[in-house]
Write a protein that holds these residues in place. Structure first.
Motif, mmCIF file in Angstrom:
data_model
loop_
_atom_site.group_PDB
_atom_site.id
_atom_site.type_symbol
_atom_site.label_atom_id
_atom_site.label_comp_id
_atom_site.label_asym_id
_atom_site.label_seq_id
_atom_site.Cartn_x
_atom_site.Cartn_y
_atom_site.Cartn_z
ATOM 1 N N ASP A 210 0.862 -1.183 0.000
ATOM 2 C CA ASP A 210 0.000 0.000 0.000
ATOM 3 C C ASP A 210 0.897 1.233 0.000
ATOM 4 O OD1 ASP A 210 -1.606 2.162 0.640
ATOM 5 O OD2 ASP A 210 -2.618 1.196 2.317
ATOM 6 N N ALA A 211 0.885 1.977 -1.113
ATOM 7 C CA ALA A 211 1.746 3.155 -1.238
ATOM 8 C C ALA A 211 0.956 4.458 -1.221
ATOM 9 C CB ALA A 211 2.570 3.069 -2.520
ATOM 10 N N VAL A 212 -0.303 4.404 -0.792
ATOM 11 C CA VAL A 212 -1.168 5.583 -0.821
ATOM 12 C C VAL A 212 -0.574 6.730 -0.015
ATOM 13 C CG1 VAL A 212 -3.428 6.503 -0.189
ATOM 14 C CG2 VAL A 212 -3.264 4.268 -1.292
ATOM 15 N N GLN A 213 -0.128 6.426 1.202
ATOM 16 C CA GLN A 213 0.405 7.473 2.065
ATOM 17 C C GLN A 213 1.765 7.967 1.583
ATOM 18 O OE1 GLN A 213 -0.578 9.384 4.677
ATOM 19 N NE2 GLN A 213 1.440 10.292 4.383
ATOM 20 N N HIS A 214 2.584 7.056 1.097
ATOM 21 C CA HIS A 214 3.974 7.395 0.790
ATOM 22 C C HIS A 214 4.162 8.085 -0.563
ATOM 23 C CE1 HIS A 214 8.290 7.187 0.871
ATOM 24 N NE2 HIS A 214 8.342 6.391 -0.182
ATOM 25 N N ALA A 215 3.301 7.814 -1.522
ATOM 26 C CA ALA A 215 3.524 8.267 -2.900
ATOM 27 C C ALA A 215 3.869 9.749 -3.052
ATOM 28 C CB ALA A 215 2.317 7.911 -3.769
ATOM 29 N N PRO A 216 3.188 10.679 -2.362
ATOM 30 C CA PRO A 216 3.529 12.090 -2.551
ATOM 31 C C PRO A 216 4.772 12.552 -1.806
ATOM 32 C CG PRO A 216 1.658 11.886 -1.068
ATOM 33 C CD PRO A 216 1.986 10.510 -1.529
ATOM 34 N N HIS A 217 5.406 11.661 -1.050
ATOM 35 C CA HIS A 217 6.517 12.068 -0.189
ATOM 36 C C HIS A 217 7.863 11.449 -0.557
ATOM 37 C CE1 HIS A 217 3.512 13.863 2.404
ATOM 38 N NE2 HIS A 217 2.884 12.702 2.470
ATOM 39 N N GLY A 218 7.860 10.384 -1.342
ATOM 40 C CA GLY A 218 9.126 9.726 -1.626
ATOM 41 C C GLY A 218 9.073 8.863 -2.872
ATOM 42 N N ILE A 219 10.223 8.317 -3.231
ATOM 43 C CA ILE A 219 10.362 7.540 -4.462
ATOM 44 C C ILE A 219 9.798 6.133 -4.288
ATOM 45 C CG2 ILE A 219 12.051 6.506 -6.045
ATOM 46 C CD1 ILE A 219 13.880 8.914 -5.393
ATOM 47 N N ILE A 220 9.065 5.684 -5.300
ATOM 48 C CA ILE A 220 8.615 4.296 -5.399
ATOM 49 C C ILE A 220 9.312 3.692 -6.609
ATOM 50 C CG2 ILE A 220 6.660 2.761 -5.827
ATOM 51 C CD1 ILE A 220 4.911 4.919 -4.449
ATOM 52 N N ASP A 221 9.925 2.549 -6.431
ATOM 53 C CA ASP A 221 10.696 1.934 -7.511
ATOM 54 C C ASP A 221 10.449 0.437 -7.519
ATOM 55 O OD1 ASP A 221 12.602 0.984 -9.297
ATOM 56 O OD2 ASP A 221 14.096 2.472 -8.719
ATOM 57 N N ILE A 222 9.570 -0.003 -8.414
ATOM 58 C CA ILE A 222 9.195 -1.419 -8.452
ATOM 59 C C ILE A 222 10.356 -2.294 -8.921
ATOM 60 C CG2 ILE A 222 7.710 -3.062 -9.706
ATOM 61 C CD1 ILE A 222 5.453 -0.973 -9.328
ATOM 62 N N LYS A 223 11.283 -1.722 -9.682
ATOM 63 C CA LYS A 223 12.457 -2.506 -10.092
ATOM 64 C C LYS A 223 13.360 -2.798 -8.896
ATOM 65 C CE LYS A 223 12.562 -1.061 -14.928
ATOM 66 N NZ LYS A 223 13.313 -0.345 -16.006
ATOM 67 N N LYS A 224 13.431 -1.876 -7.950
ATOM 68 C CA LYS A 224 14.250 -2.083 -6.757
ATOM 69 C C LYS A 224 13.490 -2.838 -5.672
ATOM 70 C CE LYS A 224 17.413 1.863 -7.104
ATOM 71 N NZ LYS A 224 17.892 3.104 -6.436
ATOM 72 N N VAL A 225 12.188 -2.629 -5.627
ATOM 73 C CA VAL A 225 11.336 -3.302 -4.642
ATOM 74 C C VAL A 225 10.269 -4.064 -5.424
ATOM 75 C CG1 VAL A 225 9.930 -3.028 -2.562
ATOM 76 C CG2 VAL A 225 11.735 -1.372 -3.057
#
Length: 428
Positions: A210-225
């Motif tokens: 669940d990235a709802v809270q984090h998305a506007p504050h930091g990087i999301i990288d599906i290749k790394k995670v």
């Protein structure tokens, strides 16, 4: 840019002025027209003017993007560009994009697909989860006679320690669901380590985040995670309401799910998506890249996006530091008499910009009302709320006042908030 600066780094004053102008209602209540500080961006969120403008513009077109006339084809091009924008934001090349009315719907659909179709005896999640994921896990696990294992929180950090999740995983675990960051404490979970350690135990484990809270504050990288599923809410990421977005890996996307018979097995969208939503997301991407261009010379959108999100993170971290420690003009939360900082985290690199606070002499709801009287919008998290009780109980808290600014806020905003907080702390 290295995002490891312990106390963050503020935007240049001139850049911040430009940033603030790009958002609607940053310091004015749109209804009353009175000045205010909107520090409830974890519940609502500021809107990017460009995203709102293009949404209205595109949404007024009557043409169906799935038809063959010229304007319809143009609308489909806008929609396709939106898909590419999502791929850039999340950094993936393969898999499917899921859209729905809300991010919660996306989460329910992904969890259901795994629990109903993947062999295993148990599902693992955490006590920190939003009801959209926790309730989905419990509901579908009960329907399919699977055990639910819940990792406990850390009441000191406000997060969940990696080992608390890993120790619950075994060869019979079919799904792990966890959130990137808490919407009560702001604590970041170590997503990369969680995925790595859990897949050591079961290499083919399905994982949804669940990235709802984090998305506007930091990087999301599906290749790394490399999770199998992930969701975010565009309205909390500077865009419009009425839209939820998800990513599904190749193998998750092919699991049985609700779809039209004529569509490919990895297609998840039901009905006709609105090109206006996708146009708005492209404007969000362009905005973050615009910030990135102030620091990095590149034509690669992902590189610019990562730089922009890093700078957003650093600015918010610096604001968080000053909110806690104060400035030459005012005391910080940590030193204000009558004020408690709950789930305080010494290392601000492990936290998104959310404060959980309380007052010695005021209840949470009353304090939130006092803040509003002073022109500050916050939100109470109380144990009587089904959206808060499980998390608060795990922290041994009866409640908290959630304070959630955004990167378009300034140091002056933080100082104003602290002065108001000091005044409220003296009430009884």
């Amino acid at each position: 840019m290295n995002d490891n600066l312990k106390n963050g780094e503020l935007f240049d004053i001139e850049l911040l002025k430009k940033i603030r102008k790009k958002f609607s209602h940053v310091n004015i209540d749109p209804k009353s027209k009175e000045k205010r500080l909107f520090f409830d961006n974890s519940g609502g969120a500021f809107r990017l003017k460009a995203a709102s403008k293009v949404f209205k513009y595109i949404d007024e077109y009557p043409d169906c993007p799935e038809h063959g006339n010229k304007t319809a084809k143009w609308l489909m091009e806008i929609q396709e560009k939106g898909y590419e924008s999502i791929k850039t934001m999340l950094n993936f090349d393969s898999g499917s994009i899921i859209t729905s009315y809300t991010a919660s719907t996306v989460m329910f659909n992904m969890i259901r697909a795994v629990i109903e179709n993947v062999a295993g005896k148990n599902i693992v999640t955490t006590a920190l989860e939003h009801p959209s994921s926790y309730d989905a896990v419990v509901s579908y696990a009960n329907k399919n006679n699977k055990e639910v294992r819940v990792a406990k929180t850390n009441p000191k950090t406000g997060g969940v320690d990696v080992h608390e999740i890993v120790k619950l995983i075994d060869k019979d675990t079919s799904l792990l669901v966890f959130m990137y960051a808490s919407n009560i404490s702001g604590a970041l979970l170590d997503a990369q380590k969680i995925v790595k350690e859990c897949r050591k135990i079961k290499p083919d484990l399905f994982i949804i985040a669940d990235a709802v809270q984090h998305a506007p504050h930091g990087i999301i990288d599906i290749k790394k995670v490399p999770v199998d599923g992930l969701n975010f809410a565009p309205y909390k990421f500077f865009g419009p309401r009425g839209f939820g977005v998800g990513y599904a890996s190749k193998r998750l996307s092919k699991l049985s799910h609700d779809k039209l018979i004529a569509k490919p097995e990895d297609f998840w969208e039901l009905g006709s998506p609105a090109p206006s939503h996708f146009a708005a997301l492209t404007e969000v991407l362009n905005y973050v890249c615009w910030i990135g261009k102030h620091y990095l010379k590149s034509k690669n959108k992902r590189e610019l996006f990562e730089e922009g999100m890093t700078r957003i993170k650093l600015h918010e971290r610096a604001l968080m530091y000053f909110m806690l420690e104060g400035t030459s003009k005012t005391q910080g939360l940590r030193s204000l008499n009558g004020v408690k900082v709950y789930l305080d985290c010494e290392d601000l690199r492990k936290k998104d910009f959310i404060m959980a606070i309380g007052f010695d002499k005021l209840g949470f709801k009353k304090a939130v009302k006092e803040y509003e009287k002073q022109g500050v919008i916050t939100f109470e998290r109380v144990i009587s709320s089904p959206y808060s009780s499980r998390m608060l109980e795990s922290f041994d808290l009866k409640g908290s006042i959630r304070v959630s600014p955004l990167h378009c806020h300034s140091l002056k905003d933080i100082e104003k908030f602290l002065k108001i907080t000091r005044k409220i702390s003296q009430l009884s």
